[in-house]
Enzyme design. Sequence first.
Site, mmCIF file in Angstrom:
data_model
loop_
_atom_site.group_PDB
_atom_site.id
_atom_site.type_symbol
_atom_site.label_atom_id
_atom_site.label_comp_id
_atom_site.label_asym_id
_atom_site.label_seq_id
_atom_site.Cartn_x
_atom_site.Cartn_y
_atom_site.Cartn_z
ATOM 1 N N GLY A 128 0.797 -1.229 0.000
ATOM 2 C CA GLY A 128 0.000 0.000 0.000
ATOM 3 C C GLY A 128 0.826 1.275 0.000
ATOM 4 N N ASP A 254 -7.023 -1.154 -16.999
ATOM 5 C CA ASP A 254 -7.235 -0.364 -15.773
ATOM 6 C C ASP A 254 -6.414 0.927 -15.796
ATOM 7 O OD1 ASP A 254 -5.283 -2.623 -15.515
ATOM 8 O OD2 ASP A 254 -4.656 -1.483 -13.768
HETATM 9 P P1 AMP Z 1 -0.549 -0.147 -11.381
HETATM 10 O O1 AMP Z 1 0.548 -0.961 -11.974
HETATM 11 O O2 AMP Z 1 -0.064 1.057 -10.611
HETATM 12 O O3 AMP Z 1 -1.617 0.207 -12.357
HETATM 13 O O4 AMP Z 1 -1.221 -1.059 -10.277
HETATM 14 C C1 AMP Z 1 -1.923 -2.228 -10.585
HETATM 15 C C2 AMP Z 1 -2.687 -2.656 -9.360
HETATM 16 O O5 AMP Z 1 -1.804 -2.998 -8.290
HETATM 17 C C3 AMP Z 1 -3.612 -1.623 -8.819
HETATM 18 O O6 AMP Z 1 -4.744 -2.289 -8.333
HETATM 19 C C4 AMP Z 1 -2.802 -0.990 -7.722
HETATM 20 O O7 AMP Z 1 -3.588 -0.365 -6.748
HETATM 21 C C5 AMP Z 1 -2.085 -2.184 -7.155
HETATM 22 N N1 AMP Z 1 -0.822 -1.849 -6.518
HETATM 23 C C6 AMP Z 1 0.317 -1.447 -7.116
HETATM 24 N N2 AMP Z 1 1.289 -1.247 -6.217
HETATM 25 C C7 AMP Z 1 0.762 -1.530 -5.001
HETATM 26 C C8 AMP Z 1 1.261 -1.526 -3.666
HETATM 27 N N3 AMP Z 1 2.525 -1.178 -3.373
HETATM 28 N N4 AMP Z 1 0.406 -1.883 -2.683
HETATM 29 C C9 AMP Z 1 -0.849 -2.231 -2.948
HETATM 30 N N5 AMP Z 1 -1.382 -2.265 -4.156
HETATM 31 C C10 AMP Z 1 -0.600 -1.919 -5.199
HETATM 32 MG MG MG Z 2 -2.955 1.580 -12.474
#
Ligand code: AMP
Ligand code: MG
Length: 487
Positions: A128, A254
Amino acid sequence: MSAAPANPVVLGSWFARDLAELAVTWQAEPPPDPKLLILNAPLAADLGLDPDWLRSPDGVGLLTGTVLLDGAAPVAQGYAGHQFGGFVPRLGDGRALLLGELTDTAGRVRDLHLKGSGRTPFARGGDGLAAVGPMLREYLISEAMHALGVPTTRALAVVATGRPVHRDTALPGAVLARVAASHLRVGSFQYAATGGDPALLRRLADHAIARHAPAAAEADNPYLALFEATVDVQAALIAQWMLVGFIHGVMNTDNMTISGETIDYGPCAFMDGYHPGTVFSSIDVGGRYAYGNQPGVAMWNLARFAETLLPLFAEDTEEAIGIATAALEGFRTRYEAAWTAGMRAKLGLPAEAGDEETGPLIEDLLTQLSQSQVDFTSFFRALADAARGDREPARGLFLDLAAFDAWLVRWLALNPDAVAMDRVNPIYIPRNHLVEQALAAATDGDLEPFERLLAAVTDPYVERAGLERYAEPAPDSFGPYQTFCGT
Ligand code: AMP
Ligand code: MG
């Protein structure tokens, strides 16, 4: 949680109220020792937020989610998504919070959102959290994109949390406050559609129409009009990416907005040497999100968006598919038109020059740029010099000089406008080696290189003395560049 005094701005909870099924009420994890690293004062002012107040302890509380504005009801948003082609039905904000919506001084509704604010019910295995480097990276590149005229989420502030984040090593943690037209994504619709509740899907579509395509409400088929509006803005957006050499790096569904803003600056980077196959992201081993694949991927993502909307297009599925297919075809035309207009502007071509002539000219140029792996950004500035009579800077970039000289003769015969070229071709972009240097220094506590780079790339068209090194490609010693998602 305390209420924020001395700030007149009230946050709405439009999304949270309209779409409660897609929102989980949640709170930020209070940072142990928050320190404001950077504040976007002009953006704050546009939002009606007092920059001086934002620098105060209460303001920093707002920027980290521990002090709530009147009306704020923070939520983590749920969404689904195709990640590298594979469908994940439940993603959502694993480390982000929507604080709420506010109306800026221009009367536009904006989401105020935090990233790195702690685990949420969607966090899955993640912690998170976010590290200073990647949050400053998003700040820098999104603000550079904005300065280049590319629709994007904006960065309002980065606050260091004082909490270490464990990646390969322990890194300083940070929270990014960002602003967007909304955080509605193709994945939001996929999430709503997967739940099998047609009324929810319709409510989401109505919400999207109200925010991003109000004219669609008056159309014969408002949901088709919404889809067409998103096709239009995405086609225009991807054309702009291509024209500045931006590679998003992780175009999962997404990470594609309904608004047409660029979102999620993870493994993105600007292309240096021109080649359609350019990939920087360490996890993109198949090159799915390579530079030259971006228009095709956008169309693929929009097809996934259309699939969610089929029940709203028409009762009969065959008929709905026909409607969706025809609307999706609009992407090609819109993209081609936007890209061609943009490329003509980059080349300073006058309106009188016909497409029969300029089309092949552009094609030939791209072939030559690719053969010599010419630095995409420097090239167009050097070419403006050629229009002013100095051909050497541009010629020096090519291996096959005879071919380029022949091309120059054809181009110069069209009387290109060098001044117009310099207005649309940036001299300063966030070059990969400079980004890495600036972030490494910032991670060690020295923000000066970051601030200097930010100043260069947020005023990208006007050449300034003393900024020569910001205009230069990476030295050979920089080596092959890789970017990372796990931030
Ligand atoms: P992203 O690659 O930023 O689009 O993230 C893809 C998914 O992973 C989304 O649902 C993000 O909220 C989740 N996510 C990415 N990094 C973290 C993290 N450090 N902790 C929790 N969730 C994460
Ligand atoms: Mg994202």
